[in-house]
Design an enzyme around this catalytic site. Sequence first.
Site, PDB file in Angstrom:
ATOM      1  N   THR A  68       0.816  -1.183   0.000  1.00 16.18           N
ATOM      2  CA  THR A  68       0.000   0.000   0.000  1.00 16.18           C
ATOM      3  C   THR A  68       0.865   1.254   0.000  1.00 16.18           C
ATOM      4  O   THR A  68       1.980   1.225   0.476  1.00 16.18           O
ATOM      5  CB  THR A  68      -0.850  -0.053   1.290  1.00 16.18           C
TER       6      THR A  68
ATOM      7  N   THR B 118      -3.276   0.421  -3.175  1.00 13.05           N
ATOM      8  CA  THR B 118      -2.546  -0.783  -2.779  1.00 13.05           C
ATOM      9  C   THR B 118      -2.636  -1.920  -3.777  1.00 13.05           C
ATOM     10  O   THR B 118      -3.570  -1.998  -4.578  1.00 13.05           O
ATOM     11  CB  THR B 118      -3.084  -1.287  -1.417  1.00 13.05           C
TER      12      THR B 118
ATOM     13  N   ASP C  63      -7.786 -10.103   1.821  1.00 15.14           N
ATOM     14  CA  ASP C  63      -8.454  -9.234   2.804  1.00 15.14           C
ATOM     15  C   ASP C  63      -9.857  -9.734   3.160  1.00 15.14           C
ATOM     16  O   ASP C  63     -10.475  -9.244   4.097  1.00 15.14           O
ATOM     17  CB  ASP C  63      -8.541  -7.790   2.294  1.00 15.14           C
TER      18      ASP C  63
ATOM     19  N   SER D  26      -8.462  -1.737   5.685  1.00 16.83           N
ATOM     20  CA  SER D  26      -8.130  -0.860   6.817  1.00 16.83           C
ATOM     21  C   SER D  26      -7.629   0.491   6.326  1.00 16.83           C
ATOM     22  O   SER D  26      -7.227   1.337   7.133  1.00 16.83           O
ATOM     23  CB  SER D  26      -7.033  -1.497   7.673  1.00 16.83           C
TER      24      SER D  26
ATOM     25  N   GLY E 152       0.236  -0.193   5.654  1.00 14.10           N
ATOM     26  CA  GLY E 152       0.539  -0.964   6.866  1.00 14.10           C
ATOM     27  C   GLY E 152      -0.544  -1.925   7.290  1.00 14.10           C
ATOM     28  O   GLY E 152      -0.597  -2.323   8.450  1.00 14.10           O
ATOM     29  N   GLY E 153      -1.453  -2.306   6.369  1.00 11.08           N
ATOM     30  CA  GLY E 153      -2.482  -3.295   6.707  1.00 11.08           C
ATOM     31  C   GLY E 153      -3.264  -2.860   7.932  1.00 11.08           C
ATOM     32  O   GLY E 153      -3.685  -1.705   8.048  1.00 11.08           O
TER      33      GLY E 153
HETATM   34  O1  DON Z   1      -6.850  -2.778   2.391  1.00 12.73           O
HETATM   35  C1  DON Z   1      -6.113  -3.113   3.312  1.00 12.73           C
HETATM   36  O2  DON Z   1      -6.342  -2.875   4.471  1.00 12.73           O
HETATM   37  C2  DON Z   1      -4.823  -3.842   2.973  1.00 12.73           C
HETATM   38  N1  DON Z   1      -4.973  -4.520   1.727  1.00 12.73           N
HETATM   39  C3  DON Z   1      -3.705  -2.856   2.968  1.00 12.73           C
HETATM   40  C4  DON Z   1      -2.378  -3.491   2.685  1.00 12.73           C
HETATM   41  C5  DON Z   1      -1.223  -2.727   3.162  1.00 12.73           C
HETATM   42  O3  DON Z   1      -1.345  -1.683   3.745  1.00 12.73           O
HETATM   43  C6  DON Z   1       0.082  -3.355   2.914  1.00 12.73           C
HETATM   44  N2  DON Z   1       1.156  -2.469   3.299  1.00 12.73           N
HETATM   45  N3  DON Z   1       1.922  -2.544   4.132  1.00 12.73           N
END
Ligand code: DON
Length: 572
Positions: free
Chosen positions: A381, A399, A423, A453, A473-474
Amino acid sequence: MKRNNLFFIIISFVSLSFINACKDVPHLTKKEVTKIGFIADSALIVSARKEASKIGIAILKKGGNAFDAMIATDLALAVSYPFAGNIGGGGFMVYRTADGKTGALDYREKAPLAATENMYLDADGSIIKNKSTLGALAVGVPGTLAGLFAVHEKYGSLSFSTLIQPAIDLAKKGVVITAKQAKRFQYFRKSFQKINKRSIFLDKNWKAGDTIKYFALAKTLERIRDEGRDAFYGGQIGQEMVDYLQKLGGIISIEDLKKYKAKWRDPIQFNYKDLTITSMTLPSSGGICMAQILKSIEPYDIKQYPHNSEKYIQLLTEAERRAYADRAHYLGDIDFVDVPIDSLTNRAYLKKRMSDFSWQEAGKSALISHGKITGYESEETTHYSIVDQYGNAVAVTTTLNGAYGSKVYVDNGGYFLNNEMDDFSAKPGSPNMFGLIGAKANAIAPEKRMLSSMSPTIVEQDGKLKMVLGSPGGATIITAVLQNILNVYEYDMRMQESVSQARFHHQWLPDLIKMEPDGFDSISLHKLTVKGYKIEEGNSVIIGKVDAILVLPNGQLEGGADPRGDDTAIGF
Ligand code: DON
């Protein structure tokens, strides 16, 4: 030396990662904590790459607005930051126009028409390892280009070809590989090889300082420039992607692409003290969770607890624990499931949720499940922030999900495809790659959007724009973003000082506080441990990478470019 002073020295040398799913790379230079960021008089862009911030600013200098700059910056990131910048992924935009109107665009990926609830389970109902993260079956129907065209249609002031051309030129001229990028290419080489016979990233052992020219991607972007949105959503580019995916065992069809649409949505808006915060709504959990956490801690006089001290960490952790438990149970794509947003963000409900919190000892996630709602009223992301010279503000998080997404690289088209399907909750109660648990509300269904997120966020005070921010950051995105709001509002930090602070994160399950290593003082950590908190500082975790803008009292703009990456603020 104090541990929090050590933070930036250590962060400069150790191998860093956004939890296991998003491995980042060592910071090779020793950086002091810079307190004050780049200051601009009228317009500013902060993004993950200098090239992208520069291209966006050039569009503003041509007279374009923040939405034009968003399109140009996004496409420039697709070229210069393939780790997360993309045309094969999706994202969210939250905006505030100069006259104070707020809104949001959802261009999140969707499950393909042929997707099924149990597609990642074996005959015994167990999750098949890597199936939702690596390779063709992990890919959700991409939304990025649909999103950019939707933004252009509604708010663009320059022609689309003017906005896409700088990315085409950059792809042809080439991008110089940074030290961080070179490490990442090295780290992911094996997984690229596992999935793809050929890819530009395998052509040679790319080193820092080399220039990669992305000719295939330039051709793809030229076709989009000349033929428009449909070149991807039904035309030749889309067909080539579908053919490649089907060769690899994927299920996305041309029908999926033809049916895909980005959606304008009403963002989540709430008050925290005298701030008005606007953030992303479902299918992102970001705005709802942030509202829950900030409203839960609002009754406390935060300022009396020193920044990142025991009590501050404890209070936030307990609010986070409860919000993420609700996330796991209630949240999913609002087009498919009823979500009681008003009840979940209601102050009385949140007060009740916090009523069993004790300063004496750690809460236990095993005992704290989701809250009880009485009746339903009718969840790798990159983030960039833009403020233009007209006063419009745009926050975008986009992302591929994991680093380089599914690792499926459409060689002919020159781009990676996402692994956003991870996800979804592949099985109720089983964690995804961010350790997030889900339930029925986030189960897979054809054309459903997976819970996110991502939290592009805009903060106002006294009716005026105050901050624009967001993060990758998920699961940690939400907590990284809200800690920066608190840094500025409660602890009077400047923007650059704020994004450079050490961060921590709790997400209900697993029941532990994840902390950036060596960023916190040992006395606070000891006190938390005595109370029963489990602390994880290992694995060189970094929590988010926040790119933000603060409007200073004199109207100037300050950029906060996160030193955890190559992020850069440029403005005028
Ligand atoms: O949408 C989301 O929450 C995740 N797919 C985001 C992924 C993400 O931030 C990866 N990066 N570190």
